[in-house]
Motif scaffolding. Structure first.
Motif, mmCIF file in Angstrom:
data_model
loop_
_atom_site.group_PDB
_atom_site.id
_atom_site.type_symbol
_atom_site.label_atom_id
_atom_site.label_comp_id
_atom_site.label_asym_id
_atom_site.label_seq_id
_atom_site.Cartn_x
_atom_site.Cartn_y
_atom_site.Cartn_z
ATOM 1 N N GLU A 118 0.989 -1.114 -0.125
ATOM 2 C CA GLU A 118 0.175 0.232 -0.132
ATOM 3 C C GLU A 118 0.641 1.183 -0.022
ATOM 4 O O GLU A 118 1.803 1.426 1.580
ATOM 5 N N ILE A 119 0.729 1.278 -1.329
ATOM 6 C CA ILE A 119 1.764 3.141 -1.412
ATOM 7 C C ILE A 119 1.310 4.513 -1.263
ATOM 8 O O ILE A 119 -0.085 4.633 -2.055
ATOM 9 N N PRO A 120 0.854 4.679 -0.154
ATOM 10 C CA PRO A 120 0.459 6.808 -0.796
ATOM 11 C C PRO A 120 -0.027 7.073 -1.432
ATOM 12 O O PRO A 120 0.673 6.777 -2.327
ATOM 13 N N ASP A 121 -1.073 7.317 -2.264
ATOM 14 C CA ASP A 121 -1.458 8.044 -3.846
ATOM 15 C C ASP A 121 -0.420 7.372 -5.187
ATOM 16 O O ASP A 121 -0.625 7.926 -5.495
ATOM 17 N N MET A 122 -0.812 5.815 -4.779
ATOM 18 C CA MET A 122 -0.187 5.418 -5.657
ATOM 19 C C MET A 122 -0.974 3.568 -5.578
ATOM 20 O O MET A 122 -1.925 3.556 -4.453
ATOM 21 N N PRO A 123 -1.499 3.060 -6.893
ATOM 22 C CA PRO A 123 -2.051 1.995 -7.038
ATOM 23 C C PRO A 123 -1.882 0.891 -6.238
ATOM 24 O O PRO A 123 -0.249 0.556 -6.004
#
Length: 231
Positions: A118-123
């Protein structure tokens, strides 16, 4: 699987316990180290957010708990016993891939499913689990024995979705002795019941006559044959 619990330690690879020896060709247990000191050393490494890469789980369990097949003769005679390739950091981003384990009646159940970073602002980015990390994560969660390494490696390598029993608790000696005694009692009781049934069944049959008694005399046997011939 073990019910033991410890507080996280502060061990780092550069400050390994005396029972563990790090060399360029792998990670070893010192021959003179006791099982208790080896267990404490392994726990110290796992609880310091590290894991053993290239782990030979069968050797690890044999040396910690004396369970499983004997070590090969060429390995048992060595001054040090290799059980892993290296010690690697277990990064928090990787640890989040491993979910809670369900403990029921001495068994640890785990649900394997697709995992993602889970990467912020990314798929979300697909990820894969790792058996060596899995062992470390289970240790921290209290599962410290009886991991089914072949089954887990199979699920991880093929990326299968499955709910399986990943570990079973180490049976205490007194529990094994108690079950053995119970089995003997059950076996003895079953033999007694079978003997009583046989005696009751045998009571309905007449006793066999001694040899020579209850036989027809020769003349009577001849008459019987003549009668059958006339019929």
């Amino acid at each position: 699987m073990s019910d033991e619990a410890q507080a996280p330690g502060q061990a780092v690879e550069g400050d390994l316990p005396a029972a563990i020896i790090k060399r360029p060709d792998g990670i070893f247990f010192a021959r003179e180290a006791s099982p208790r000191s080896c267990l404490s050393a392994v726990s110290q490494v796992f609880l310091s957010s590290s894991y053993f890469a290239g782990l030979d789980y069968a050797i690890l369990i044999k040396l910690l708990y004396n369970c499983g097949p004997d070590l090969p003769a060429n390995l048992a005679s060595q001054p040090m016993i290799r059980f892993a390739a290296s010690i690697e950091p277990f990064h928090p981003t990787r640890r989040t891939l491993y979910k809670a384990v369900k403990l029921i009646n001495g068994e640890a159940e785990y649900f394997f499913e697709p995992v993602f970073f889970e990467i912020p602002d990314m798929p979300a980015q697909p990820a894969r689990l790792n058996f060596d990390e899995f062992v470390s994560d289970m240790w921290v969660k209290g599962v410290r024995f009886g991991i089914d390494a072949p089954a887990i490696r199979d699920v991880i390598s093929y990326g299968r979705v499955a709910r399986i029993v990943v570990a079973r608790r180490l049976a205490r000696r007194r529990d094994v002795t108690r079950r053995s005694r119970k089995c003997r009692r059950i076996s003895t009781a079953a033999m007694r019941r079978a003997r009583k049934r046989w005696q009751a069944r045998s009571a309905g049959f007449p006793e066999p006559l001694p040899a020579g008694q209850g036989q027809c005399p020769p003349a009577a046997q001849g008459a019987a044959r003549d009668g059958r011939a006339r019929l």
